[in-house]
Design a protein around this motif. Structure first.
Motif, PDB file in Angstrom:
ATOM      1  N   THR A  34      81.833 -32.538  29.072  1.00 50.52           N
ATOM      2  CA  THR A  34      81.027 -31.294  29.738  1.00 50.52           C
ATOM      3  C   THR A  34      81.384 -30.197  30.031  1.00 50.52           C
ATOM      4  N   TRP A  35      81.774 -30.800  31.733  1.00 52.93           N
ATOM      5  CA  TRP A  35      82.769 -29.747  32.656  1.00 52.93           C
ATOM      6  C   TRP A  35      83.891 -29.012  31.301  1.00 52.93           C
ATOM      7  N   SER A  36      84.477 -29.715  30.941  1.00 47.21           N
ATOM      8  CA  SER A  36      85.964 -29.223  30.420  1.00 47.21           C
ATOM      9  C   SER A  36      85.434 -28.140  29.189  1.00 47.21           C
ATOM     10  N   GLY A  37      84.552 -28.588  28.121  1.00 52.40           N
ATOM     11  CA  GLY A  37      84.164 -28.501  27.286  1.00 52.40           C
ATOM     12  C   GLY A  37      84.974 -29.065  25.542  1.00 52.40           C
ATOM     13  N   SER A  38      85.617 -30.376  26.254  1.00 54.69           N
ATOM     14  CA  SER A  38      86.441 -30.837  24.956  1.00 54.69           C
ATOM     15  C   SER A  38      86.598 -32.674  25.351  1.00 54.69           C
ATOM     16  N   ALA A  39      87.074 -32.825  24.569  1.00 55.25           N
ATOM     17  CA  ALA A  39      87.386 -34.676  24.598  1.00 55.25           C
ATOM     18  C   ALA A  39      87.173 -35.374  25.762  1.00 55.25           C
ATOM     19  N   PHE A  40      87.949 -34.699  27.094  1.00 57.56           N
ATOM     20  CA  PHE A  40      88.713 -35.397  28.135  1.00 57.56           C
ATOM     21  C   PHE A  40      88.922 -34.384  28.686  1.00 57.56           C
ATOM     22  N   CYS A  78      86.202 -15.160  37.383  1.00 55.44           N
ATOM     23  CA  CYS A  78      86.552 -16.308  36.524  1.00 55.44           C
ATOM     24  C   CYS A  78      85.818 -17.772  35.925  1.00 55.44           C
ATOM     25  N   MET A  79      85.260 -17.900  36.697  1.00 58.02           N
ATOM     26  CA  MET A  79      84.673 -19.439  36.995  1.00 58.02           C
ATOM     27  C   MET A  79      85.723 -19.989  36.313  1.00 58.02           C
ATOM     28  N   THR A  80      87.018 -20.453  36.878  1.00 64.70           N
ATOM     29  CA  THR A  80      87.469 -21.209  36.340  1.00 64.70           C
ATOM     30  C   THR A  80      87.432 -22.211  37.542  1.00 64.70           C
TER      31      THR A  80
END
Length: 145
Positions: A34-40, A78-80
């Protein structure tokens, strides 16, 4: 020569006092997905003393929604999210490896929380993999390989 990195917009930069890129691990837990918006998500666990982070880094906590409450460090513009620290690993900082300037050179040495991995993800045969979070001893042994 230090290892460098920073946020997406370039406002927040950091240096790591290492001669080579740190060892990186892939976390397949649902929170990291969820945090990364990706699979890992790709992380490097480092002694906090070797990270020199821009003092303007934004700090925040999400104590009521995280299983392991952490202080997060990143860029308010930029919310990084660059790194986090928590009481489970005192003196250490968890760096988001995608923020490294040379992130294209990192390959995960370990995969954790594979019990939550997306079904289409294929793990390398030779990489140590753990269904959940390994113990600190297991983690160190796997990194040493």
């Amino acid at each position: 020569m230090p290892i460098t990195g920073g946020c997406r917009c370039g406002t927040i930069r950091y240096d790591i006092a290492l001669d080579a890129l740190p060892l990186v691990y892939a976390c397949h837990c649902r929170d990291c997905q969820t945090w990364s918006g990706s699979a890992f998500a790709l992380h490097a666990m480092l002694p906090e003393a070797i990270l020199s982070l821009d003092p303007g880094a934004h700090r925040f906590r999400l104590d009521d929604v995280e299983q392991m409450p952490s202080e997060h460090l990143g860029c308010a513009r930029c919310m990084t999210r660059i790194a986090n620290r928590n009481s489970a690993v005192p003196g250490m900082i968890i760096l988001r490896a995608g923020t490294l300037d040379r992130s294209n050179e990192v390959v995960p040495a370990i995969h954790i929380w594979t019990s939550s991995a997306q079904p289409w993800v294929t793990l390398p045969d030779k990489s140590p993999a753990f269904e959940k979070t390994p113990t600190p001893a297991e983690f160190q042994v796997a990194l040493a390989k």
